[in-house]
Design a protein around this motif. Structure first.
Motif, PDB file in Angstrom:
ATOM      1  N   GLY A 104      -0.047  23.811  28.602  1.00  0.00           N
ATOM      2  CA  GLY A 104      -0.951  22.660  28.531  1.00  0.00           C
ATOM      3  C   GLY A 104      -1.362  22.154  29.903  1.00  0.00           C
ATOM      4  O   GLY A 104      -2.530  21.821  30.132  1.00  0.00           O
ATOM      5  N   ARG A 163      -0.154  16.625  19.322  1.00  0.00           N
ATOM      6  CA  ARG A 163      -0.009  16.338  20.752  1.00  0.00           C
ATOM      7  C   ARG A 163      -0.897  17.228  21.627  1.00  0.00           C
ATOM      8  O   ARG A 163      -1.177  16.875  22.772  1.00  0.00           O
ATOM      9  CB  ARG A 163       1.448  16.401  21.174  1.00  0.00           C
ATOM     10  CG  ARG A 163       2.100  17.715  21.024  1.00  0.00           C
ATOM     11  CD  ARG A 163       3.562  17.672  21.320  1.00  0.00           C
ATOM     12  NE  ARG A 163       4.003  16.691  22.295  1.00  0.00           N
ATOM     13  CZ  ARG A 163       3.796  16.755  23.606  1.00  0.00           C
ATOM     14  NH1 ARG A 163       3.136  17.779  24.101  1.00  0.00           N
ATOM     15  NH2 ARG A 163       4.245  15.829  24.414  1.00  0.00           N
ATOM     16  N   ALA A 164      -1.391  18.353  21.067  1.00  0.00           N
ATOM     17  CA  ALA A 164      -2.295  19.214  21.846  1.00  0.00           C
ATOM     18  C   ALA A 164      -3.567  18.465  22.253  1.00  0.00           C
ATOM     19  O   ALA A 164      -4.278  18.894  23.160  1.00  0.00           O
ATOM     20  CB  ALA A 164      -2.662  20.464  21.050  1.00  0.00           C
ATOM     21  N   ASP A 180       4.291  15.018  32.494  1.00  0.00           N
ATOM     22  CA  ASP A 180       4.250  14.739  33.936  1.00  0.00           C
ATOM     23  C   ASP A 180       3.489  15.783  34.737  1.00  0.00           C
ATOM     24  O   ASP A 180       2.755  15.459  35.667  1.00  0.00           O
ATOM     25  CB  ASP A 180       5.689  14.588  34.472  1.00  0.00           C
ATOM     26  CG  ASP A 180       6.568  15.780  34.107  1.00  0.00           C
ATOM     27  OD1 ASP A 180       6.446  16.275  32.966  1.00  0.00           O
ATOM     28  OD2 ASP A 180       7.351  16.236  34.947  1.00  0.00           O
ATOM     29  N   MET A 181       3.606  17.058  34.345  1.00  0.00           N
ATOM     30  CA  MET A 181       2.917  18.103  35.127  1.00  0.00           C
ATOM     31  C   MET A 181       1.398  18.036  34.942  1.00  0.00           C
ATOM     32  O   MET A 181       0.645  18.325  35.870  1.00  0.00           O
ATOM     33  CB  MET A 181       3.424  19.479  34.719  1.00  0.00           C
ATOM     34  CG  MET A 181       4.815  19.771  35.240  1.00  0.00           C
ATOM     35  SD  MET A 181       5.214  21.490  34.932  1.00  0.00           S
ATOM     36  CE  MET A 181       6.312  21.321  33.576  1.00  0.00           C
ATOM     37  N   GLU A 221      -0.349  33.023  29.496  1.00  0.00           N
ATOM     38  CA  GLU A 221      -0.537  33.362  28.084  1.00  0.00           C
ATOM     39  C   GLU A 221      -1.946  33.902  27.797  1.00  0.00           C
ATOM     40  O   GLU A 221      -2.916  33.505  28.455  1.00  0.00           O
ATOM     41  CB  GLU A 221      -0.312  32.103  27.226  1.00  0.00           C
ATOM     42  CG  GLU A 221       1.118  31.840  26.797  1.00  0.00           C
ATOM     43  CD  GLU A 221       2.063  31.410  27.917  1.00  0.00           C
ATOM     44  OE1 GLU A 221       1.610  31.265  29.065  1.00  0.00           O
ATOM     45  OE2 GLU A 221       3.250  31.215  27.627  1.00  0.00           O
ATOM     46  N   LEU A 277      -7.917  25.241  19.935  1.00  0.00           N
ATOM     47  CA  LEU A 277      -7.747  23.806  20.223  1.00  0.00           C
ATOM     48  C   LEU A 277      -8.225  23.491  21.642  1.00  0.00           C
ATOM     49  O   LEU A 277      -8.823  22.452  21.900  1.00  0.00           O
ATOM     50  CB  LEU A 277      -6.280  23.396  20.043  1.00  0.00           C
ATOM     51  CG  LEU A 277      -5.734  23.533  18.617  1.00  0.00           C
ATOM     52  CD1 LEU A 277      -4.262  23.175  18.558  1.00  0.00           C
ATOM     53  CD2 LEU A 277      -6.530  22.668  17.642  1.00  0.00           C
ATOM     54  N   LYS A 278      -7.970  24.423  22.567  1.00  0.00           N
ATOM     55  CA  LYS A 278      -8.352  24.186  23.968  1.00  0.00           C
ATOM     56  C   LYS A 278      -9.853  24.425  24.163  1.00  0.00           C
ATOM     57  O   LYS A 278     -10.493  23.744  24.955  1.00  0.00           O
ATOM     58  CB  LYS A 278      -7.553  25.079  24.917  1.00  0.00           C
ATOM     59  CG  LYS A 278      -6.098  25.268  24.525  1.00  0.00           C
ATOM     60  CD  LYS A 278      -5.349  23.973  24.253  1.00  0.00           C
ATOM     61  CE  LYS A 278      -4.023  24.188  23.548  1.00  0.00           C
ATOM     62  NZ  LYS A 278      -3.033  24.951  24.247  1.00  0.00           N
ATOM     63  N   SER A 290       3.638  25.647  32.652  1.00  0.00           N
ATOM     64  CA  SER A 290       3.295  24.945  31.409  1.00  0.00           C
ATOM     65  C   SER A 290       1.903  25.371  30.935  1.00  0.00           C
ATOM     66  O   SER A 290       0.937  25.359  31.708  1.00  0.00           O
ATOM     67  CB  SER A 290       3.319  23.443  31.671  1.00  0.00           C
ATOM     68  OG  SER A 290       2.448  22.764  30.796  1.00  0.00           O
ATOM     69  N   ILE A 333      12.677  27.342  26.558  1.00  0.00           N
ATOM     70  CA  ILE A 333      11.453  26.561  26.778  1.00  0.00           C
ATOM     71  C   ILE A 333      11.597  25.120  26.282  1.00  0.00           C
ATOM     72  O   ILE A 333      11.302  24.181  27.016  1.00  0.00           O
ATOM     73  CB  ILE A 333      10.227  27.231  26.099  1.00  0.00           C
ATOM     74  CG1 ILE A 333      10.156  28.728  26.433  1.00  0.00           C
ATOM     75  CG2 ILE A 333       8.929  26.520  26.479  1.00  0.00           C
ATOM     76  CD1 ILE A 333       9.896  29.069  27.865  1.00  0.00           C
ATOM     77  N   SER A 339      12.087  15.851  23.658  1.00  0.00           N
ATOM     78  CA  SER A 339      11.117  15.040  24.388  1.00  0.00           C
ATOM     79  C   SER A 339      10.104  15.996  25.011  1.00  0.00           C
ATOM     80  O   SER A 339      10.446  17.096  25.431  1.00  0.00           O
ATOM     81  CB  SER A 339      11.813  14.190  25.443  1.00  0.00           C
ATOM     82  OG  SER A 339      11.899  14.889  26.644  1.00  0.00           O
ATOM     83  N   LYS A 371      -4.814  29.710  16.920  1.00  0.00           N
ATOM     84  CA  LYS A 371      -4.759  28.235  16.916  1.00  0.00           C
ATOM     85  C   LYS A 371      -4.687  27.680  18.340  1.00  0.00           C
ATOM     86  O   LYS A 371      -5.432  26.781  18.701  1.00  0.00           O
ATOM     87  CB  LYS A 371      -3.522  27.773  16.133  1.00  0.00           C
ATOM     88  CG  LYS A 371      -3.213  26.300  16.299  1.00  0.00           C
ATOM     89  CD  LYS A 371      -1.987  25.863  15.529  1.00  0.00           C
ATOM     90  CE  LYS A 371      -0.682  26.040  16.276  1.00  0.00           C
ATOM     91  NZ  LYS A 371      -0.414  25.058  17.336  1.00  0.00           N
ATOM     92  N   ASN A 372      -3.779  28.234  19.134  1.00  0.00           N
ATOM     93  CA  ASN A 372      -3.558  27.636  20.446  1.00  0.00           C
ATOM     94  C   ASN A 372      -4.661  27.978  21.440  1.00  0.00           C
ATOM     95  O   ASN A 372      -4.662  27.471  22.565  1.00  0.00           O
ATOM     96  CB  ASN A 372      -2.176  28.016  20.984  1.00  0.00           C
ATOM     97  CG  ASN A 372      -1.090  27.299  20.202  1.00  0.00           C
ATOM     98  OD1 ASN A 372      -1.372  26.362  19.445  1.00  0.00           O
ATOM     99  ND2 ASN A 372       0.149  27.747  20.358  1.00  0.00           N
TER     100      ASN A 372
END
Ligand code: EPU
Length: 416
Positions: free
Chosen positions: A165, A93-94, A125-126, A189, A26-27, A163, A327, A121, A22-23
């Motif tokens: 994302g 949110r991805a 920002d990054m 990852e 999506l990208k 991060s 994390i 939250s 999945k991860n």
């Protein structure tokens, strides 16, 4: 609304086949923004998150189709509307990872700001700092990120934290930038490595993915490609946790043990026997595991997505464990659901103490998010009576045919 009903089960046996990650998908779908033409993806799971990312691509002007199971074709036209609306980003949110590639290709992008979620939250920002370092001007207007850049310029950027994302957004922006970009403290990852492989196949020049320093030489244009996704290591971990909780002997076809080294090591310490096999992974678990302390870290550390699964395992293991979530600050909310099932878990900040019990007790509980939902279902395999997991749509976001796959191993699970 769908719910899953689980009854005590085990020992489990048989073979389960893991779907594409999945991860990663999506990208890769976000990366199809980078060049017009037809993309052909293989091993794509049929899950809600993929459908939503497809909706986002369609909202921007692309078309998608599923010519055969596991396949996804994306047609990316020459012109797109470089916008991600609130309704879609809020659901998933991805979607924020379209920001970098839209900006790189069209010089502008307007993407809704994602809100917080059940993990606490979730700032971006990054992501924004990385794009600013590449020369973008960024404003936050009426809940949207509005980004502009004539042409992005390669730069050296250091992430405060590796991060996932932010690394992906920076990579997808840098591939079309002028000059060389270096991302220090990049996420490592396997999904980052898959994205780099996809981008390089498209004609990008990305070096070092999988290490902490990624170097990217910008090119003028990219082209569409065909690509097969890596398997979903979190899904594979879920079936390892299932057998860890219910006992038994299973084969996880298609799993990549080299993506799950530390988890395999930890589960070995708990008493499971796991080894690579020609199909993927073979795993055997005694009726009851032993407790060990666990702590999450960015890859190659123990993934935060494994944590709810591990806590469910520890809730029925022999002994006491200290677990630490490093994390996401708010990622212990599912613990209250396990406690409703009789688990002895106390949380304090980002730590939890889990005292294992022989058995849990079936109860009505809720799926808070994808992994937490899977974890309470698995806990139900060792809970006397019946466990009803409501809000199962969260599980469908990330698991393809979850009930069918568990039933195939002999678990007593139904969708109602
Ligand atoms: N963070 C910031 N600022 C940023 C970005 C991140 O402070 O600009 C913080 C986050 O709040 C968090 C930490 O950095 O505390 C790590 O977040 P990261 O950016 O690495 O996570 P992500 O990219 O938002 C992905 C996965 C998650 C997985 C995490 C960590 C996708 C779609 N999501 O999220 O997976 O838990 O990496 O490995 O790839 C899931 O599959 O259910 C899932 C939540």
């Amino acid at each position: 609304m769908a719910a899953l009903v689980v009854r005590p089960s085990g020992p489990l046996e048989g073979t389960v086949t893991v779907s594409g990650a999945k991860n990663s998908v999506l990208k890769l779908l976000a990366a199809t923004v980078l060049a017009p033409g037809r993309y052909h993806l293989h091993n794509v799971p049929e899950i809600a998150d993929v459908a939503w990312m497809g909706d986002l691509l369609v909202a921007m002007g692309m078309t998608t189709s599923r010519p055969a199971p596991g396949q996804l074709v994306v047609d990316s036209p020459a012109e797109l509307l470089p916008e991600a609306p609130y309704e879609l980003v809020e659901k998933m949110r991805a979607s924020i990872v379209v920001l970098g590639p839209l900006l790189a290709r069209f010089g502008r992008a307007r993407v809704s700001l994602p809100g917080g979620d059940d993990f606490g939250s979730r700032p971006i920002d990054m992501h924004l700092d990385a794009l600013r370092s590449l020369g973008a001007s960024i404003e936050l207007v009426h809940g949207f990120v509005e980004a502009r850049a004539e042409r992005l310029r390669g730069a050296r950027l250091g992430l405060d934290f590796p991060s996932v994302g932010a690394t992906e957004n920076a990579m997808m922006a840098a591939v079309l930038a002028e000059g060389t970009t270096v991302i220090d403290n990049a996420a490592r990852e396997p999904e980052i490595v898959d994205l780099a492989a996809f981008l390089n196949r498209m004609g990008a020049v990305v070096r070092g993915a999988g290490s902490s320093t990624i170097e990217i030489d910008g090119v003028h244009e990219l082209h569409p490609v065909e690509h097969t996704l890596i398997p979903d290591r979190i899904e594979a971990a879920t079936y390892l946790a299932a057998v860890g909780i219910a006992g038994g002997e299973i084969t996880i076809a298609g799993a990549r043990p080299d993506h799950m080294d530390l988890l395999v090591h930890k589960l070995g310490q708990m008493g499971m026997r796991i080894s690579p096999c020609p199909e993927g992974l073979w795993a055997m678990a005694p009726r009851r595991l032993s407790a060990v302390d666990v702590s999450t870290l960015p890859y190659p550390g123990l993934a935060t997505d494994y944590m709810p699964l591990l806590v469910a395992m520890l809730a029925v293991a022999d002994g006491v464990a200290i677990v630490t979530e490093n994390i996401f600050s708010g990622r212990f909310r599912y613990v209250d659901e396990l406690v409703r099932m009789g688990a002895d878990v106390r949380t304090d900040g980002h730590h939890a103490i889990v005292r294992g019990r022989q058995w849990l007790s079936g109860a009505p509980v809720r799926a808070h998010d994808i992994r937490a939902g899977a974890a309470v279902v698995l806990a139900g395999l060792r809970a006397q009576g019946e466990t009803t997991v409501s809000e199962a749509h969260h599980i469908d976001r990330g698991y393809e045919r979850f009930v069918e796959k568990l039933r195939g191993l002999g678990a007593d699970v139904d969708r109602v």
